[in-house]
Scaffold this motif. Structure first.
Motif, PDB file in Angstrom:
ATOM      1  N   ASN A 145       9.038 128.773  49.853  1.00  8.53           N
ATOM      2  CA  ASN A 145       9.628 128.470  51.160  1.00  8.53           C
ATOM      3  C   ASN A 145       8.977 127.207  51.726  1.00  8.53           C
ATOM      4  N   VAL A 146       9.727 126.102  51.716  1.00 15.00           N
ATOM      5  CA  VAL A 146       9.183 124.812  52.159  1.00 15.00           C
ATOM      6  C   VAL A 146       8.838 124.795  53.650  1.00 15.00           C
ATOM      7  N   PRO A 147       9.691 125.285  54.544  1.00 11.21           N
ATOM      8  CA  PRO A 147       9.296 125.261  55.965  1.00 11.21           C
ATOM      9  C   PRO A 147       7.984 126.011  56.236  1.00 11.21           C
ATOM     10  N   ALA A 148       7.809 127.181  55.637  1.00 12.75           N
ATOM     11  CA  ALA A 148       6.565 127.942  55.840  1.00 12.75           C
ATOM     12  C   ALA A 148       5.379 127.219  55.196  1.00 12.75           C
ATOM     13  N   SER A 149       5.592 126.649  54.008  1.00 10.09           N
ATOM     14  CA  SER A 149       4.523 125.923  53.310  1.00 10.09           C
ATOM     15  C   SER A 149       4.098 124.693  54.099  1.00 10.09           C
ATOM     16  N   ILE A 155       2.246 119.859  58.422  1.00  7.55           N
ATOM     17  CA  ILE A 155       3.076 118.669  58.236  1.00  7.55           C
ATOM     18  C   ILE A 155       4.528 119.088  58.378  1.00  7.55           C
ATOM     19  N   SER A 156       5.409 118.130  58.599  1.00  3.56           N
ATOM     20  CA  SER A 156       6.826 118.457  58.726  1.00  3.56           C
ATOM     21  C   SER A 156       7.420 118.754  57.352  1.00  3.56           C
ATOM     22  N   VAL A 158      10.095 117.453  56.201  1.00  4.69           N
ATOM     23  CA  VAL A 158      10.511 116.160  55.645  1.00  4.69           C
ATOM     24  C   VAL A 158       9.328 115.507  54.916  1.00  4.69           C
ATOM     25  N   THR A 159       8.167 115.537  55.549  1.00  4.67           N
ATOM     26  CA  THR A 159       6.958 114.983  54.927  1.00  4.67           C
ATOM     27  C   THR A 159       6.609 115.772  53.675  1.00  4.67           C
ATOM     28  N   PHE A 160       6.741 117.087  53.745  1.00  2.00           N
ATOM     29  CA  PHE A 160       6.436 117.933  52.589  1.00  2.00           C
ATOM     30  C   PHE A 160       7.312 117.559  51.402  1.00  2.00           C
ATOM     31  N   TYR A 161       8.636 117.416  51.645  1.00  2.00           N
ATOM     32  CA  TYR A 161       9.546 117.041  50.561  1.00  2.00           C
ATOM     33  C   TYR A 161       9.163 115.681  49.976  1.00  2.00           C
ATOM     34  N   ALA A 162       8.834 114.719  50.828  1.00  2.00           N
ATOM     35  CA  ALA A 162       8.435 113.386  50.360  1.00  2.00           C
ATOM     36  C   ALA A 162       7.153 113.475  49.539  1.00  2.00           C
ATOM     37  N   MET A 163       6.209 114.294  49.988  1.00  2.00           N
ATOM     38  CA  MET A 163       4.941 114.439  49.268  1.00  2.00           C
ATOM     39  C   MET A 163       5.149 115.143  47.924  1.00  2.00           C
ATOM     40  N   CYS A 164       6.147 116.004  47.847  1.00  3.72           N
ATOM     41  CA  CYS A 164       6.439 116.657  46.562  1.00  3.72           C
ATOM     42  C   CYS A 164       6.781 115.612  45.509  1.00  3.72           C
TER      43      CYS A 164
END
Length: 176
Positions: A145-149, A155-156, A158-164
């Protein structure tokens, strides 16, 4: 004192490293996560102290070992609160800080390997591995779950997806 928060951070970093090394057998908690900026400060400060020990009193040489300018070194020394007494030998002061804040004892300076600060973030660098490992642990804890992670990492999404992308984390392969 400045040492207590640093000791607490050191313990958290050691715990994080053990979780990353044994992710499948580890019990992960929300309190195991460290803000990325704190990770960066921890890793950079320790590397700066090691470089100062390797080239005591020679700031130009220290900066060159770290792959930064003398001005960059000066700014980081101030940022990280590395205040060395002028006119006295640097090595004992640096050894004291390494021992008190990082629980590190270095007797033979020739054994010290310095990683230039920009390389710490590159693939395979210590900071890269810590950030990547922490992101994977968050995804494992929250079953992909990206929002919970992203929330536990402060971090947001959006930032999480970019960092992935930056940290080579394929989201489709993440599972409990």
């Amino acid at each position: 004192s400045r040492v207590e928060p640093q000791k607490e951070l050191r313990e958290k970093v050691l715990r994080l490293k053990s979780l990353i090394a044994q992710p499948s057998s580890a019990v992960i908690s929300k309190t195991d996560f460290i803000p990325f900026e704190d990770l960066k400060k921890f890793v950079e400060k320790r590397e700066i102290l090691r470089a100062l020990l390797k080239s005591p009193g020679r700031r130009g040489e220290t900066a060159a070992l770290l792959g930064i300018t003398r001005m960059g070194l000066w700014k980081k020394l101030r940022t990280y609160g590395i205040l060395l007494r002028e006119g006295s030998e640097v090595a004992p002061q640096v050894r004291d800080i390494l021992r008190e804040e990082f629980d590190e004892t270095i007797e033979d300076v020739d054994q010290i390997t310095i990683t230039p600060l920009p390389r710490l973030r590159e693939k395979g660098g210590e900071l890269y591995k810590l950030i990547q490992g922490q992101m994977l642990l968050a995804l494992r804890l929250y079953k992909g779950n990206v929002p919970a992670s992203s929330k536990v990492l402060k971090i947001s999404s959006v930032t999480f997806y970019a960092m992935c992308k930056t940290y080579d984390i394929p989201l489709r392969d993440i599972s409990a």
